[in-house]
Motif scaffolding. Structure first.
Motif, PDB file in Angstrom:
ATOM      1  N   ARG A 538       0.844  -1.190   0.000  1.00  0.00           N
ATOM      2  CA  ARG A 538       0.000   0.000   0.000  1.00  0.00           C
ATOM      3  C   ARG A 538       0.875   1.234   0.000  1.00  0.00           C
ATOM      4  O   ARG A 538       1.787   1.379   0.822  1.00  0.00           O
ATOM      5  CB  ARG A 538      -0.920  -0.005   1.219  1.00  0.00           C
ATOM      6  CG  ARG A 538      -1.948   1.120   1.226  1.00  0.00           C
ATOM      7  CD  ARG A 538      -2.775   1.095   2.501  1.00  0.00           C
ATOM      8  NE  ARG A 538      -1.936   1.340   3.660  1.00  0.00           N
ATOM      9  CZ  ARG A 538      -1.633   2.584   4.098  1.00  0.00           C
ATOM     10  NH1 ARG A 538      -2.083   3.658   3.453  1.00  0.00           N
ATOM     11  NH2 ARG A 538      -0.872   2.735   5.173  1.00  0.00           N
ATOM     12  N   VAL A 539       0.605   2.161  -0.982  1.00  0.00           N
ATOM     13  CA  VAL A 539       1.379   3.394  -1.089  1.00  0.00           C
ATOM     14  C   VAL A 539       0.970   4.322   0.047  1.00  0.00           C
ATOM     15  O   VAL A 539      -0.216   4.642   0.227  1.00  0.00           O
ATOM     16  CB  VAL A 539       1.158   4.066  -2.452  1.00  0.00           C
ATOM     17  CG1 VAL A 539       1.886   5.403  -2.515  1.00  0.00           C
ATOM     18  CG2 VAL A 539       1.642   3.151  -3.572  1.00  0.00           C
ATOM     19  N   SER A 540       1.964   4.759   0.808  1.00  0.00           N
ATOM     20  CA  SER A 540       1.694   5.641   1.956  1.00  0.00           C
ATOM     21  C   SER A 540       1.949   7.105   1.659  1.00  0.00           C
ATOM     22  O   SER A 540       1.489   7.982   2.396  1.00  0.00           O
ATOM     23  CB  SER A 540       2.557   5.213   3.150  1.00  0.00           C
ATOM     24  OG  SER A 540       3.943   5.273   2.798  1.00  0.00           O
ATOM     25  N   GLY A 541       2.680   7.427   0.600  1.00  0.00           N
ATOM     26  CA  GLY A 541       2.945   8.818   0.293  1.00  0.00           C
ATOM     27  C   GLY A 541       3.696   8.977  -1.016  1.00  0.00           C
ATOM     28  O   GLY A 541       4.234   8.021  -1.583  1.00  0.00           O
ATOM     29  N   THR A 585       6.062   3.054   0.442  1.00  0.00           N
ATOM     30  CA  THR A 585       5.201   2.153   1.211  1.00  0.00           C
ATOM     31  C   THR A 585       5.679   2.188   2.664  1.00  0.00           C
ATOM     32  O   THR A 585       6.538   3.003   3.033  1.00  0.00           O
ATOM     33  CB  THR A 585       5.278   0.730   0.651  1.00  0.00           C
ATOM     34  OG1 THR A 585       6.620   0.252   0.767  1.00  0.00           O
ATOM     35  CG2 THR A 585       4.844   0.699  -0.812  1.00  0.00           C
ATOM     36  N   SER A 586       5.147   1.268   3.467  1.00  0.00           N
ATOM     37  CA  SER A 586       5.564   1.228   4.872  1.00  0.00           C
ATOM     38  C   SER A 586       7.018   0.829   5.020  1.00  0.00           C
ATOM     39  O   SER A 586       7.631   1.064   6.063  1.00  0.00           O
ATOM     40  CB  SER A 586       4.670   0.252   5.645  1.00  0.00           C
ATOM     41  OG  SER A 586       4.753  -1.052   5.075  1.00  0.00           O
ATOM     42  N   VAL A 587       7.594   0.239   3.975  1.00  0.00           N
ATOM     43  CA  VAL A 587       8.988  -0.184   4.037  1.00  0.00           C
ATOM     44  C   VAL A 587       9.935   0.969   3.752  1.00  0.00           C
ATOM     45  O   VAL A 587      11.008   1.084   4.364  1.00  0.00           O
ATOM     46  CB  VAL A 587       9.216  -1.346   3.061  1.00  0.00           C
ATOM     47  CG1 VAL A 587      10.667  -1.808   3.088  1.00  0.00           C
ATOM     48  CG2 VAL A 587       8.298  -2.495   3.409  1.00  0.00           C
ATOM     49  N   GLY A 588       9.587   1.860   2.807  1.00  0.00           N
ATOM     50  CA  GLY A 588      10.448   2.977   2.473  1.00  0.00           C
ATOM     51  C   GLY A 588      10.121   3.546   1.104  1.00  0.00           C
ATOM     52  O   GLY A 588       9.115   3.190   0.471  1.00  0.00           O
TER      53      GLY A 588
END
Length: 1164
Positions: A538-541, A585-588
């Motif tokens: 999921r794209v966070s930004g 994403t939440s990873v980076g």
């Protein structure tokens, strides 16, 4: 031992059942006796739709309307035999009974669905086209038409002054399409006309149209044939009627004939002609499809005009190959085949127990086949193949029987999964409880858990392990797994399903940017969300970076993950900005995109069109489709669009001009897995508008190694034919390929020999035919078609070539010139029209005198297209003629050139032509003129030959006279005998000079001057003149030469002059002609001696003096001495001194020199 016997008995029983059932090609457990059919009824009529099924009871019947279960009511309910009864058919929108109906029969073996039937309520709407009033000339043709929408199709008749007209007479034809044709219009045909449409629902009359008939001019002006009602493209159903209308006018009335473009003969058994040339085909068959040409020809001439139309025959589906019932064990594979034909090509779908079959990992549909792998007990049932197109549907059924066996192992147990990374999951399980020692292998099955029609993957591993790591999975995705155990007798049941999710990862790539400007100081940045495969979670930004092209300072903005656009404001006008974006994403954070450039508009450009709203779509791995629309208010004065595209990190491509009405464009021939920048702007009279910039990445082409099914074959039987001068109709056949996904086609079109790949035209369609328009006339094009399905692209089909029809000339011939070549003939010439793409096959020349022109009487000449001149004959003197020329080809006639006037005078062969003069300096003459020239040349040559003969005869006469003088002179030689040093010189003198009557003899010598009665003679000039006439002599040896008695004059000598005394008696006639006897022989001997010496004719002073010294007085012949003595007794001798001789010769020499110059200046 007992256990062994029991197991053996079970195996033999299974084998017997398997063989008995698998050998059955069809089954009788359930089938239809009656199925519903299409029906048209009146409103409030009762309707019965039949449906009767036979099979093992009990059988349940249900009805579907438009694929939904039909609810019964008091008005709509089932009969005891399963048929559907509607007491009063209703056509109201909220309660309409119109639609498609199917019945579903079911028993314990499964369910079957009937064919589709359409219920239509009859109706008659208003006219969509009313007849219009017209005015025609007496003797020409009239045509009225009316159109109306009705179900069923109406019968159309016509009324004249409200009295019904017969359907067909000698001059009047009523076509089923609603057209009234009147040939050879008469004054009695004037009046009001209206059409009447009738069907089972109602009757309607159109408004009245007036026909006005004008008197025809007398005599009527000849007119070339012109088609006023050309045939139109038709799409008809099988076994229906096709009508091609063709109506033409002209004077005389043209004859209409029909032919096919493929040169096949027209079916005379099913075809007839209505009226004056309309083609009616009854009971249409597939072989009647094709292009038909209507040709209108002037009787007795080659003047004709053609029109073309295409007939497409639609056919309902029919099955060529049916599926067969099969019996398979659990975990086996079943295959069903179904092949249908029809036009358009039927779409094949598969049903199980009346419900659509969805493709998944185990069940696949391709190449008209249904394949079921890893069969489970739930797969048992009745399967139907449904072939359907717009003309109807047809179904065939087959049953799958799944055989169970108790000796097979139980399913693997305690299956659990564990996530290893963003692309790998560890799967573990325990061995089956029952018959685990007979397991020889395991198969691991997995597929995506979300979505429909996901593809199932299978991996086979040995029986020595119960753990397996599955990799190459998508990040952040849920997967479902199950395991099957195999033994020699078959496979076990499926294990329990487990679902596991992979870990997230940084996005695989950045979104594609789209840049536009709404004003000179802003940039609208937008992007499409990343696919799940690309986002890997999921794209966070998003992080947006931008800077100017000249400044290294970068501005960064971080945006929320749910945003897809952002407006940058406060920018500098007419400045190039560089922008890029990255996703997280939440990873980076993932890698940012490459810098994309965009130039803000100039501050003064406020009236130019705004940037188009552009949408890009990857149609396949090599093709991108562009769609756009302009904001409100940007279409004023629009001139077109400019498009450029280029691969990332490459130079910007060339601009492509797009017409202003177009809102879609296809870019083909791209490379797979590449990123392309696409720029589009609109331009108007005010200048270029704001630019829209977007980037798009082409997907990778799926290879055979990446899929379990091969790519589709290319379309075949591609056929192209010209429909007009600017359009070509393409049709092709779809290969034997079926899939649940949408199938579309790409058509490639370009002129033959095109070098610029950016001008290749790519067109998209979902149908199996396409009309390619906006082509150039009389141009050879090449076409190819490829198929796309499930992100797979077939190879291009074989190329077909087709040349568009030539365009009818729109311009008249130029440079028309007329000139008179004889008293009643004139030559007219011209140049072809200034149209490079228009072929001319024929020229028509009209000419008439002013009097005939006023009466409408033109004379007509026709020439082939390669001839640009014609001869006008039998022109009347004293008349002024008008001449004009037109060009024609098989598509029609062009306009006539302006009339050129030709004045024919009565008293001369010259004329005045009001127009331009001939250029080039020559004319092509006809046979009559050429004959006159040849006769004139022959007369001139005859005159020249006669003159030469006269001159030759005169010369012979003069030589004969000279011979006579020589003979007379030989008989009367003066006493002083002087012998010539060169006798040929004397011979040259006598040819052109007359003999002296009074002879002068130089007694002293001393010069090489030769003197005769005319004075001094130039010997070299005379020799040249003699040689000019040598060609007139047949044989020089036979010509007798005579030397004249000319003597050299020597200074200081005495010249004796003597006078001949005429004889006492007149000579005889022979003596008068030839002289005394003996003179001829002397002259002949002297001439021959001179001819044999071959002297050059040159004289010197030394030679003459030597001759004078060697010769004395006594050297003279004795005959002359005797004659001299006789003469001296009769006539006294007068001695002249040198001084006296000088005074005596001066005037004579002056006169002689003048005469000599005159002879040299004016030779004979």
């Amino acid at each position: 031992m007992a256990s062994f016997k029991t197991d053996l008995f079970q195996r033999l029983l299974f084998l017997a059942v398997f063989l008995s059932v698998s050998g059955v090609r069809s089954f009788s457990e359930l089938f239809f006796i009656k199925e519903p059919h299409d029906v048209t009824v009146l409103r409030r009529d009762a309707v019965v739709l039949d449906c009767q099924a036979h099979g093992e009871a009990p059988i349940g019947i249900r009805w579907l309307k438009n694929s939904a279960v039909l609810t019964e009511s008091e008005r709509v309910y089932l009969l005891t035999n399963g048929s559907l009864f509607i007491s009063e058919a209703d056509s109201r929108k909220d309660k309409s009974d119109e639609g498609f109906y199917q019945c579903l029969a079911q028993n314990k073996y499964g369910s079957i669905l009937s064919q589709r039937a359409r219920l239509t309520i009859a109706g008659l709407s208003t006219f969509t086209q009313q007849p219009a009033s017209i005015t025609v000339t007496e003797g020409s043709v009239a045509r009225f038409t009316c159109k109306i929408l009705a179900t069923p199709p109406p019968i159309i008749t016509w009324e004249f002054n409200r009295v019904t007209l017969p359907l067909a007479t000698e001059r009047i034809t009523v076509l089923p399409s609603g057209v009234l044709q009147i040939q050879g219009v008469e004054q009695a045909d004037a009046g009001s006309y209206r059409c009447v449409a009738t069907n089972i629902a109602s009757r309607r009359r159109s408004s009245e149209a007036m026909l006005t008939v004008m008197a025809a001019p007398s005599p009527r002006v000849p007119q070339r044939p012109r088609i006023i009602a050309a045939p139109q493209n038709l799409t008809v159903t099988l076994h229906s009627t096709a009508l091609l209308e063709c109506m033409a006018t002209g004077n005389p009335r043209p004859l209409i004939s029909w032919s096919r473009a493929d040169h096949k003969s027209i079916d005379v058994h099913k075809t007839k002609v209505l009226g004056n040339g309309n083609l009616l085909i009854s009971d249409v068959k597939p072989q009647h499809a094709g292009i038909y040409f209507c040709r209108a020809t002037t009787p007795g001439t080659r003047n004709y005009t053609i029109a073309a139309a295409n007939i497409t025959v639609l056919a309902a589906p029919s099955l060529v190959e049916w599926p067969e019932s099969v019996t398979r064990p659990r975990a086996g594979t079943a295959r069903f085949t179904c092949v249908a034909e029809g036009f358009p090509t039927p779409q094949i779908t598969w049903l199980k127990n009346g419900e659509p079959v969805h493709s998944n990992g185990r069940i696949k549909m391709y190449n008209s086949k249904l394949v079921i792998n890893q069969i489970i007990p739930e797969d048992d049932g009745i399967y139907q193949c449904q072939a359907e197109n717009e003309q109807g549907s047809v179904l065939a059924m087959a049953r799958l029987i799944v055989v169970m066996s108790d000796s097979r192992p139980s399913a693997p147990r305690n299956v659990h999964a564990e996530t290893v990374s963003s692309s790998a999951i560890l799967l573990a399980w325990e061995r089956p409880v029952y018959n685990s020692d007979k397991v020889i292998a395991y198969s691991v099955h997995y597929m995506k858990a979300e979505g429909l029609n996901n593809e199932e993957y299978q991996i086979v591993i040995g029986n020595d392990t119960t753990r397996y790591i599955i990799d190459e999975l998508e990040a952040g995705r849920n997967y479902t797994f199950y395991i099957v155990a195999y033994m020699p007798m078959g496979a076990s049941r499926m294990s329990d399903h487990v679902i596991q999710r992979t870990l997230e990862d940084v996005p695989l790539r950045a979104p594609e940017l789209s840049l536009t400007s709404r004003s000179p100081s802003d940039i609208q940045v937008s992007w499409q969300p990343l696919s799940h495969k690309m986002s890997r979670g999921r794209v966070s930004g998003y992080r947006l970076s931008y800077r100017t092209s000249t400044d290294g300072a970068v501005t960064q903005l971080e945006l929320s993950g749910h945003k897809t656009h952002h407006l940058l404001e406060g920018l500098h006008p007419d400045t190039t900005y560089l922008l890029r974006i990255s996703a997280a994403t939440s990873v980076g954070w993932g890698e940012p995109s490459a810098w994309t450039s965009h130039r803000t508009p100039k501050a003064s450009s406020t009236k130019v069109p705004l940037a188009p709203e552009l949408q890009l779509e990857s149609l396949n791995c090599t093709t991108v489709v562009l769609r756009w629309h302009l904001p409100a208010g940007s279409s004023a004065g629009l001139q077109g669009f400019k498009l450029s595209y280029y691969e990332e990190s490459e130079q910007e491509g060339t601009l492509t001009q797009i017409p202003p009405h177009q809102r879609q464009h296809t870019i083909g021939g791209l490379d797979p897995r590449k990123k392309y920048h696409i720029k589009l702007l609109a331009y108007s009279l005010m200048g270029e508008g704001y630019q829209a910039d977007q980037t798009i990445s082409t997907p990778g082409c799926v290879s055979v190694r990446d899929r379990l099914v091969p790519p589709p074959p290319p379309p075949h039987h591609v056929y192209a034919h010209s429909n007009s001068s600017s359009s070509v109709f393409l049709h092709w056949a779809r290969p034997a390929f079926t899939s649940g996904q949408t199938v579309n086609y790409t058509v490639r079109c370009n002129p033959v020999g095109l070098q610029n790949a950016s001008l290749v035209l790519y067109l998209q369609t979902a149908a199996q035919s396409l009309m390619v328009t906006n082509l150039d006339p009389n141009t050879n094009y090449e076409f190819a078609v490829r198929l796309h399905v499930d992100q797979l692209s077939s190879p291009w089909s074989p190329v077909v070539y087709q040349t568009t029809l030539p365009e009818a000339p729109t311009r008249a011939p130029v440079g028309v010139k007329v000139t008179m070549i004889e008293g009643d003939m004139a030559l007219v010439s011209w140049k072809p029209p200034d149209e490079l793409s228009t072929a001319v096959t024929r020229y028509t020349i009209l000419y008439a005198s002013r009097r005939a022109w006023a009466a409408g009487e033109w004379q007509i000449l026709q020439r082939e297209g390669s001839v640009t001149m014609a001869l006008l004959e039998n022109l009347q003197s004293g008349q002024v003629y008008l001449v004009k020329v037109s060009a024609s080809n098989q598509m029609g006639d062009g306009p006539f050139s302006p009339a050129v006037e030709l004045s024919v005078h009565a008293d001369t062969h010259t004329s005045q032509t009001h127009g331009t003069v001939f250029s080039g300096g020559f004319y092509h003459l006809d046979q009559r003129s050429m004959t006159g020239i040849v006769v004139g040349v022959c007369i001139a040559l005859t005159c020249i030959i006669i003159c030469i003969l006269i001159l030759a005869c005169r010369r012979k006469t003069r030589k004969s006279s000279n011979s006579k003088s020589i003979r007379q002179a030989g008989e009367q030689t003066p006493p002083t005998s002087v012998r010539l040093a060169n006798q040929s010189q004397a011979e040259s003198v006598e040819v052109m000079m007359p003999m002296m009557r009074d002879h002068f003899i130089d007694a002293k010598g001393g010069t090489n001057l030769i003197i005769n009665s005319y004075g001094p003679v130039k010997p070299t000039v005379e020799k040249k003149r003699r040689k000019r006439w040598n060609f007139l002599k047949r044989d020089n040896k036979d010509v007798k030469r005579f030397s004249s008695p000319s003597y050299p004059y020597l200074h200081g000598t005495t010249l004796l002059c003597y006078t001949e005394t005429p004889p006492q008696h007149p000579p005889s006639s022979l003596q008068g002609l030839f002289g005394p006897p003996g003179g001829d022989s002397e002259g002949s001997h002297s001439s021959e001696g001179s001819h044999e010496t071959g002297d050059s004719g040159r004289y010197s002073h030394d030679d003459i003096e030597a001759n004078n010294l060697s010769l004395g007085v006594s050297s003279r012949p004795s005959s002359l001495q005797g004659e001299e003595s006789e003469a001296s007794a009769e006539t006294p001798t007068h001695e002249v001194t040198e001084k006296e001789l000088h005074h005596h010769m001066i005037p004579m020499m002056q006169t002689t020199l003048q005469e000599q110059e005159m002879m040299e200046t004016h030779p004979v």
